[in-house]
Design a protein around this motif. Structure first.
Motif, PDB file in Angstrom:
ATOM      1  N   ASP A 124       0.858  -1.182   0.000  1.00 42.62           N
ATOM      2  CA  ASP A 124       0.000   0.000   0.000  1.00 42.62           C
ATOM      3  C   ASP A 124       0.899   1.238   0.000  1.00 42.62           C
ATOM      4  O   ASP A 124       1.552   1.546   1.004  1.00 42.62           O
ATOM      5  CB  ASP A 124      -0.895  -0.025   1.240  1.00 42.62           C
ATOM      6  CG  ASP A 124      -1.869   1.145   1.304  1.00 42.62           C
ATOM      7  OD1 ASP A 124      -1.706   2.125   0.544  1.00 42.62           O
ATOM      8  OD2 ASP A 124      -2.786   1.068   2.138  1.00 42.62           O
ATOM      9  N   LEU A 125       0.924   1.928  -1.125  1.00 45.36           N
ATOM     10  CA  LEU A 125       1.803   3.096  -1.254  1.00 45.36           C
ATOM     11  C   LEU A 125       1.358   4.262  -0.378  1.00 45.36           C
ATOM     12  O   LEU A 125       2.170   5.132  -0.040  1.00 45.36           O
ATOM     13  CB  LEU A 125       1.872   3.548  -2.714  1.00 45.36           C
ATOM     14  CG  LEU A 125       2.408   2.518  -3.707  1.00 45.36           C
ATOM     15  CD1 LEU A 125       2.429   3.094  -5.111  1.00 45.36           C
ATOM     16  CD2 LEU A 125       3.778   2.017  -3.306  1.00 45.36           C
ATOM     17  N   ASN A 126       0.091   4.271   0.031  1.00 44.64           N
ATOM     18  CA  ASN A 126      -0.414   5.348   0.886  1.00 44.64           C
ATOM     19  C   ASN A 126       0.205   5.336   2.280  1.00 44.64           C
ATOM     20  O   ASN A 126       0.156   6.339   2.986  1.00 44.64           O
ATOM     21  CB  ASN A 126      -1.937   5.273   1.004  1.00 44.64           C
ATOM     22  CG  ASN A 126      -2.612   5.562  -0.308  1.00 44.64           C
ATOM     23  OD1 ASN A 126      -2.234   6.482  -1.020  1.00 44.64           O
ATOM     24  ND2 ASN A 126      -3.600   4.749  -0.649  1.00 44.64           N
ATOM     25  N   LEU A 127       0.772   4.207   2.683  1.00 46.67           N
ATOM     26  CA  LEU A 127       1.378   4.104   4.009  1.00 46.67           C
ATOM     27  C   LEU A 127       2.852   4.525   4.023  1.00 46.67           C
ATOM     28  O   LEU A 127       3.467   4.602   5.082  1.00 46.67           O
ATOM     29  CB  LEU A 127       1.269   2.674   4.535  1.00 46.67           C
ATOM     30  CG  LEU A 127      -0.154   2.163   4.790  1.00 46.67           C
ATOM     31  CD1 LEU A 127      -0.108   0.716   5.253  1.00 46.67           C
ATOM     32  CD2 LEU A 127      -0.872   3.031   5.803  1.00 46.67           C
ATOM     33  N   ILE A 128       3.411   4.795   2.854  1.00 42.56           N
ATOM     34  CA  ILE A 128       4.830   5.151   2.781  1.00 42.56           C
ATOM     35  C   ILE A 128       5.029   6.597   3.245  1.00 42.56           C
ATOM     36  O   ILE A 128       4.376   7.503   2.761  1.00 42.56           O
ATOM     37  CB  ILE A 128       5.385   4.964   1.358  1.00 42.56           C
ATOM     38  CG1 ILE A 128       5.358   3.469   1.005  1.00 42.56           C
ATOM     39  CG2 ILE A 128       6.810   5.509   1.267  1.00 42.56           C
ATOM     40  CD1 ILE A 128       5.754   3.185  -0.424  1.00 42.56           C
ATOM     41  N   ARG A 129       5.930   6.751   4.173  1.00 48.59           N
ATOM     42  CA  ARG A 129       6.302   8.073   4.686  1.00 48.59           C
ATOM     43  C   ARG A 129       7.631   8.444   4.049  1.00 48.59           C
ATOM     44  O   ARG A 129       8.645   7.775   4.283  1.00 48.59           O
ATOM     45  CB  ARG A 129       6.443   8.003   6.195  1.00 48.59           C
ATOM     46  CG  ARG A 129       6.931   9.297   6.831  1.00 48.59           C
ATOM     47  CD  ARG A 129       7.629   8.952   8.162  1.00 48.59           C
ATOM     48  NE  ARG A 129       8.033  10.105   8.900  1.00 48.59           N
ATOM     49  CZ  ARG A 129       9.168  10.786   8.689  1.00 48.59           C
ATOM     50  NH1 ARG A 129       9.977  10.450   7.735  1.00 48.59           N
ATOM     51  NH2 ARG A 129       9.468  11.818   9.448  1.00 48.59           N
ATOM     52  N   PRO A 130       7.682   9.494   3.229  1.00 47.32           N
ATOM     53  CA  PRO A 130       8.945   9.904   2.621  1.00 47.32           C
ATOM     54  C   PRO A 130       9.938  10.373   3.684  1.00 47.32           C
ATOM     55  O   PRO A 130       9.561  10.983   4.672  1.00 47.32           O
ATOM     56  CB  PRO A 130       8.562  11.079   1.711  1.00 47.32           C
ATOM     57  CG  PRO A 130       7.087  10.975   1.538  1.00 47.32           C
ATOM     58  CD  PRO A 130       6.555  10.320   2.778  1.00 47.32           C
ATOM     59  N   THR A 131      11.193  10.054   3.464  1.00 40.26           N
ATOM     60  CA  THR A 131      12.256  10.467   4.374  1.00 40.26           C
ATOM     61  C   THR A 131      12.952  11.686   3.801  1.00 40.26           C
ATOM     62  O   THR A 131      13.310  11.712   2.633  1.00 40.26           O
ATOM     63  CB  THR A 131      13.285   9.329   4.536  1.00 40.26           C
ATOM     64  OG1 THR A 131      12.599   8.143   4.936  1.00 40.26           O
ATOM     65  CG2 THR A 131      14.330   9.667   5.586  1.00 40.26           C
ATOM     66  N   GLN A 132      13.128  12.699   4.635  1.00 40.63           N
ATOM     67  CA  GLN A 132      13.789  13.940   4.212  1.00 40.63           C
ATOM     68  C   GLN A 132      15.296  13.795   4.383  1.00 40.63           C
ATOM     69  O   GLN A 132      15.774  13.196   5.348  1.00 40.63           O
ATOM     70  CB  GLN A 132      13.290  15.120   5.063  1.00 40.63           C
ATOM     71  CG  GLN A 132      11.786  15.325   5.001  1.00 40.63           C
ATOM     72  CD  GLN A 132      11.294  15.587   3.599  1.00 40.63           C
ATOM     73  OE1 GLN A 132      11.851  16.430   2.886  1.00 40.63           O
ATOM     74  NE2 GLN A 132      10.268  14.868   3.173  1.00 40.63           N
ATOM     75  N   HIS A 133      16.030  14.371   3.452  1.00 48.24           N
ATOM     76  CA  HIS A 133      17.511  14.377   3.530  1.00 48.24           C
ATOM     77  C   HIS A 133      18.016  15.778   3.310  1.00 48.24           C
ATOM     78  O   HIS A 133      17.438  16.592   2.678  1.00 48.24           O
ATOM     79  CB  HIS A 133      18.128  13.438   2.497  1.00 48.24           C
ATOM     80  CG  HIS A 133      17.977  11.998   2.863  1.00 48.24           C
ATOM     81  ND1 HIS A 133      18.806  11.338   3.736  1.00 48.24           N
ATOM     82  CD2 HIS A 133      17.055  11.077   2.472  1.00 48.24           C
ATOM     83  CE1 HIS A 133      18.423  10.086   3.858  1.00 48.24           C
ATOM     84  NE2 HIS A 133      17.362   9.898   3.118  1.00 48.24           N
TER      85      HIS A 133
END
Length: 186
Positions: free
Chosen positions: A177-186
């Protein structure tokens, strides 16, 4: 009537062990993003997998709460284990750096694509499955059998749009489920 003092240390030891075990049990809480986690798609050459990886996205979890700038460094050790050094910036990309070291054991018969990872000694050992990877080891999709954990990794902190599209398409194809992916900031 004799006192039962020998029971007291046993009760204290039991309570001391129950606390970390219950804390580990809570790590399994959270939404299932894939009810049918597939087996890893390809074998893994650990010498090519070793090195620095940047977390591009993840399913949120308790042990990475408020983490940005997340990296993982893997090393092939002389004893046959894999060394793991996870780093995050607490509270933001400029936040204080926090690290945790662990080790991983290769699961026999998995073509080196499944590992058992431990950060806290023998009380908690987690699954680490390299579900898919680029042929050139430029990206990797990592999960485990419950479908509650997922990590999208890249060799660069800012992968190209093409790499991001490939990661997204492949993650979707694996049933996540792509909706559960939290992008990581760099």
């Amino acid at each position: 009537m004799p006192l039962r003092r020998p029971l007291m240390p046993a009760v204290l030891i039991g309570a001391a062990l129950a606390l970390p075990l219950s804390a580990c049990a809570t790590l399994q809480r959270g939404p299932v993003g894939n009810a049918a986690v597939p087996q890893p798609a390809k074998p893994v050459d650990l010498s090519r997998y070793a090195g620095l990886w940047y977390e591009i996205g993840r399913y949120e979890n308790g042990f990475e709460r408020n983490c940005e700038g997340v990296t993982a460094r893997y090393t092939v050790r002389d004893d046959g284990l894999v060394g793991v050094l996870n780093t995050c910036r607490q509270g933001g990309v400029d936040g204080p750096e926090k690290t945790v070291q662990g080790k991983a054991k290769i699961v026999e018969g998995s073509a080196d694509a499944k590992l058992k990872v431990s950060f806290f000694g023998p009380l908690y050992v987690g699954d680490y499955w390299v579900l898919d990877r680029a042929d050139d080891y430029s990206w990797s999709i990592v999960g485990e059998p419950s479908g509650r954990y997922l990590w999208l990794l890249s060799r660069t902190a800012q992968p190209s749009a093409a790499v991001r599209e490939t990661l997204t398409a492949r993650t979707r194809a694996l049933g996540y489920d792509l909706n559960l992916i939290r992008p990581t900031q760099h």
